[in-house]
Design a protein around this motif. Sequence first.
Motif, PDB file in Angstrom:
ATOM      1  N   LYS A 127       0.935  -1.020   0.002  1.00  0.00           N
ATOM      2  CA  LYS A 127      -0.073   0.066  -0.064  1.00  0.00           C
ATOM      3  C   LYS A 127       0.971   1.315   0.014  1.00  0.00           C
ATOM      4  N   GLY A 128       1.837   1.386  -0.938  1.00  0.00           N
ATOM      5  CA  GLY A 128       2.810   2.165  -0.952  1.00  0.00           C
ATOM      6  C   GLY A 128       2.649   3.547  -1.618  1.00  0.00           C
ATOM      7  N   HIS A 129       3.595   4.254  -1.915  1.00  0.00           N
ATOM      8  CA  HIS A 129       3.514   5.608  -2.411  1.00  0.00           C
ATOM      9  C   HIS A 129       4.437   5.749  -3.608  1.00  0.00           C
ATOM     10  N   TRP A 168      -6.772   0.946  -3.873  1.00  0.00           N
ATOM     11  CA  TRP A 168      -6.036  -0.319  -3.056  1.00  0.00           C
ATOM     12  C   TRP A 168      -5.241   0.376  -2.123  1.00  0.00           C
ATOM     13  N   GLY A 169      -5.299   1.697  -1.426  1.00  0.00           N
ATOM     14  CA  GLY A 169      -5.112   2.196  -0.339  1.00  0.00           C
ATOM     15  C   GLY A 169      -3.470   3.006  -0.468  1.00  0.00           C
ATOM     16  N   GLY A 170      -3.160   2.971  -1.854  1.00  0.00           N
ATOM     17  CA  GLY A 170      -1.715   3.718  -2.128  1.00  0.00           C
ATOM     18  C   GLY A 170      -1.930   5.114  -2.307  1.00  0.00           C
ATOM     19  N   ARG A 171      -0.886   5.709  -2.314  1.00  0.00           N
ATOM     20  CA  ARG A 171      -0.864   7.148  -2.720  1.00  0.00           C
ATOM     21  C   ARG A 171       0.109   7.902  -3.547  1.00  0.00           C
ATOM     22  N   ALA A 172      -0.176   8.910  -4.162  1.00  0.00           N
ATOM     23  CA  ALA A 172       0.853   9.359  -5.297  1.00  0.00           C
ATOM     24  C   ALA A 172       0.947  11.051  -5.004  1.00  0.00           C
ATOM     25  N   THR A 173       2.068  11.635  -4.974  1.00  0.00           N
ATOM     26  CA  THR A 173       2.419  12.974  -5.000  1.00  0.00           C
ATOM     27  C   THR A 173       3.334  13.319  -5.985  1.00  0.00           C
ATOM     28  N   VAL A 174       2.950  14.636  -6.481  1.00  0.00           N
ATOM     29  CA  VAL A 174       3.824  15.358  -7.471  1.00  0.00           C
ATOM     30  C   VAL A 174       4.587  16.560  -6.636  1.00  0.00           C
ATOM     31  N   ALA A 199      14.081  17.450  -0.713  1.00  0.00           N
ATOM     32  CA  ALA A 199      13.975  16.271  -0.012  1.00  0.00           C
ATOM     33  C   ALA A 199      13.009  16.263   1.161  1.00  0.00           C
ATOM     34  N   GLY A 200      13.110  17.456   1.703  1.00  0.00           N
ATOM     35  CA  GLY A 200      12.155  17.708   2.957  1.00  0.00           C
ATOM     36  C   GLY A 200      10.790  17.566   2.363  1.00  0.00           C
ATOM     37  N   ALA A 201      10.460  17.990   1.287  1.00  0.00           N
ATOM     38  CA  ALA A 201       8.921  18.120   0.582  1.00  0.00           C
ATOM     39  C   ALA A 201       8.790  16.290   0.645  1.00  0.00           C
ATOM     40  N   VAL A 202       9.723  15.763  -0.063  1.00  0.00           N
ATOM     41  CA  VAL A 202       9.450  14.238  -0.262  1.00  0.00           C
ATOM     42  C   VAL A 202       9.052  13.601   1.037  1.00  0.00           C
ATOM     43  N   MET A 203       9.842  13.793   2.190  1.00  0.00           N
ATOM     44  CA  MET A 203       9.836  13.064   3.391  1.00  0.00           C
ATOM     45  C   MET A 203       8.282  13.493   4.007  1.00  0.00           C
ATOM     46  N   PHE A 204       7.896  14.948   3.829  1.00  0.00           N
ATOM     47  CA  PHE A 204       6.801  15.418   4.475  1.00  0.00           C
ATOM     48  C   PHE A 204       5.611  14.552   3.750  1.00  0.00           C
ATOM     49  N   ALA A 205       5.689  14.308   2.577  1.00  0.00           N
ATOM     50  CA  ALA A 205       4.592  13.566   1.929  1.00  0.00           C
ATOM     51  C   ALA A 205       4.517  11.957   2.256  1.00  0.00           C
ATOM     52  N   LEU A 206       5.781  11.555   2.380  1.00  0.00           N
ATOM     53  CA  LEU A 206       5.934  10.242   2.972  1.00  0.00           C
ATOM     54  C   LEU A 206       5.525  10.005   4.195  1.00  0.00           C
ATOM     55  N   GLN A 208       2.831  11.318   6.073  1.00  0.00           N
ATOM     56  CA  GLN A 208       1.633  11.675   6.184  1.00  0.00           C
ATOM     57  C   GLN A 208       0.802  10.411   7.171  1.00  0.00           C
ATOM     58  N   SER A 209      -0.159  10.693   7.902  1.00  0.00           N
ATOM     59  CA  SER A 209      -0.677   9.731   8.452  1.00  0.00           C
ATOM     60  C   SER A 209      -1.898   8.980   7.495  1.00  0.00           C
ATOM     61  N   GLU A 210      -2.080   7.829   7.739  1.00  0.00           N
ATOM     62  CA  GLU A 210      -2.845   6.791   6.984  1.00  0.00           C
ATOM     63  C   GLU A 210      -4.182   7.670   6.285  1.00  0.00           C
ATOM     64  N   THR A 211      -4.692   8.754   7.029  1.00  0.00           N
ATOM     65  CA  THR A 211      -5.872   9.157   6.453  1.00  0.00           C
ATOM     66  C   THR A 211      -5.375  10.438   5.487  1.00  0.00           C
ATOM     67  N   SER A 212      -4.222  10.811   5.630  1.00  0.00           N
ATOM     68  CA  SER A 212      -3.835  12.020   4.622  1.00  0.00           C
ATOM     69  C   SER A 212      -3.090  11.673   3.371  1.00  0.00           C
ATOM     70  N   ALA A 213      -3.405  11.949   2.097  1.00  0.00           N
ATOM     71  CA  ALA A 213      -2.910  11.910   1.062  1.00  0.00           C
ATOM     72  C   ALA A 213      -2.387  13.197   0.570  1.00  0.00           C
ATOM     73  N   VAL A 214      -1.087  13.526   0.437  1.00  0.00           N
ATOM     74  CA  VAL A 214      -0.617  14.875   0.021  1.00  0.00           C
ATOM     75  C   VAL A 214      -0.521  14.667  -1.536  1.00  0.00           C
ATOM     76  N   ARG A 215      -1.403  15.427  -2.405  1.00  0.00           N
ATOM     77  CA  ARG A 215      -1.184  15.060  -3.861  1.00  0.00           C
ATOM     78  C   ARG A 215      -0.464  15.967  -4.503  1.00  0.00           C
ATOM     79  N   GLU A 216       0.040  17.268  -3.851  1.00  0.00           N
ATOM     80  CA  GLU A 216       1.124  18.015  -4.584  1.00  0.00           C
ATOM     81  C   GLU A 216       1.856  18.917  -3.694  1.00  0.00           C
ATOM     82  N   ILE A 217       2.898  19.111  -3.707  1.00  0.00           N
ATOM     83  CA  ILE A 217       3.808  20.229  -3.005  1.00  0.00           C
ATOM     84  C   ILE A 217       4.283  21.047  -4.120  1.00  0.00           C
TER      85      ILE A 217
END
Length: 223
Positions: A127-129, A168-174, A199-206, A208-217
């Motif tokens: 259920k990755g990112h 299926w519970g995965g997430r994606a972020t640009v 790098a800090g933005a990538v780690m912020f997206a990764l 996040q809690s299970e209920t939060s999907a950051v779609r864009e930073i």
Amino acid sequence: MSRTLLITGASSGIGAATARSAAAKGWNVALLARSEDKLSALAEDIGDAALAVACDVTDRDALADAFAKVADKFGGIDAVFANAGKGTDKPGIENGDPDDWHAMIHLNILGVLYAAHTAMPYLRKTKGHFILTGSKAGRDHMKGSVYSATKWFVHGLSENIAEEMREWGGRATVIAPGMVNTAFFDEAKPTKLQPEDIAGAVMFALEQSETSAVREIYLMPTD
């Protein structure tokens, strides 16, 4: 158990900074790029948490082999950062170089698609990112810029991937940065965004809690 982040374009700049940041936070990091010497040096510097795999991301067979090596080494893949990309030295349409466009489109578009296609079976298991390097250029209309058009594709693709993975519970972020101080430019840009900022933005997206999907930073330099 440590999670594993696979990074394309990992040999320098944003990719290398993200690898260091993730490893410092306890992630295993798989480093993919064409430059074997740079990858090996980075992996040695990071230590046992890093695996260097020399790979051309526009070669689907090589990419499949690389993902398999990473999963075998670390037991799975929890996140993929599709960061590899390139620009062009000849901007504009009328005076542009179609051969250069071909190479750029192959890497910036097909390379990202190949990475996503290869990653999906691994990320479904965890259920990755999936994270993509977009750009401010993917949000703006820039005069005659084919590079900008490739990043518009990346931004649109990211949302489409996010919708597919959500089933299926995965997430994606640009990640959409403005000018970043990397080898992309001939001269240093010390007042612009630094690779560590991205790098800090990538780690912020990764992280996040299970209920939060950051779609864009979207990041811009402060000057």
